[in-house]
Design an enzyme around this catalytic site. Structure first.
Site, PDB file in Angstrom:
ATOM      1  N   ARG A 142       0.811  -1.219   0.000  1.00 45.19           N
ATOM      2  CA  ARG A 142       0.000   0.000   0.000  1.00 45.19           C
ATOM      3  C   ARG A 142       0.838   1.260   0.000  1.00 45.19           C
ATOM      4  NH1 ARG A 142      -2.232  -3.476   3.591  1.00 45.19           N
ATOM      5  NH2 ARG A 142      -3.976  -4.649   2.744  1.00 45.19           N
ATOM      6  N   GLU A 149       1.143  -7.624  14.013  1.00 42.62           N
ATOM      7  CA  GLU A 149      -0.037  -8.067  14.747  1.00 42.62           C
ATOM      8  C   GLU A 149      -0.621  -9.337  14.138  1.00 42.62           C
ATOM      9  OE1 GLU A 149      -1.302  -4.716  11.952  1.00 42.62           O
ATOM     10  OE2 GLU A 149       0.450  -5.301  13.091  1.00 42.62           O
TER      11      GLU A 149
END
Length: 168
Positions: free
Chosen positions: A20, A57
């Protein structure tokens, strides 16, 4: 917003993180008239150096790579990504810039999940502050355009609101 933030602080290049950051970084780099650098997953580009593996995460990642000749000693680099949570991906990118002899001016993200900055030890959440301190990169600033508290606020319209069908 990003361009006005970084126009006057003296950067030499903009590094975007796979994938991204490849959408966000080039327009910022073009507007600043600076080169754009891709930091990609291993095996995607020739002639690269690789960071060590890192945790996110979502789990363990194998590390990012950058082409050896893209960052020079003394270069001031802006790192761009869409979101920062635990800081694992950013820490990998910071390692690469440092390995090339550059300095990270700032890590900029669209969204910053602040709950990972310095959570209570008994929360079970990873701490970005601890990670950056352990890696000796705590001096690298991280900036987010918005944080999760903005994303969780419920929009409220006044009781007398009437949609007139027009765009405003």
């Amino acid at each position: 917003i990003f361009v006005s933030r970084y126009d006057d602080i003296g950067i030499d290049s903009v590094a975007g993180l796979d994938a991204r950051g490849f959408i966000l970084g080039p327009p910022i780099a073009l507007a600043l008239k600076k080169p754009f650098i891709m930091m990609r997953k291993e095996g995607k580009m020739p002639n690269t150096i690789k960071s060590s593996s890192y945790d996110t995460e979502y789990g363990k990642r194998s590390g990012l790579t950058v082409q050896k000749d893209r960052i020079n000693k003394g270069d001031r680099v802006l790192i761009i990504d869409d979101l920062v949570a635990t800081g694992g991906t950013l820490s990998s990118a910071i390692q690469l810039v440092h390995a090339c002899g550059g300095t990270v001016v700032e890590c900029a993200c669209v969204v910053e999940l602040k709950m990972f900055i310095d959570p209570a030890e008994d929360s079970g959440l990873p701490s970005r502050t601890k990670l950056f301190t352990d890696m000796k990169i705590q001096d690298v600033p991280v900036w987010g355009l918005v944080s999760e508290d903005v994303l969780t606020e419920e929009a409220k319209l006044s009781d007398d609101y009437v949609d007139d069908g027009e765009e405003h």
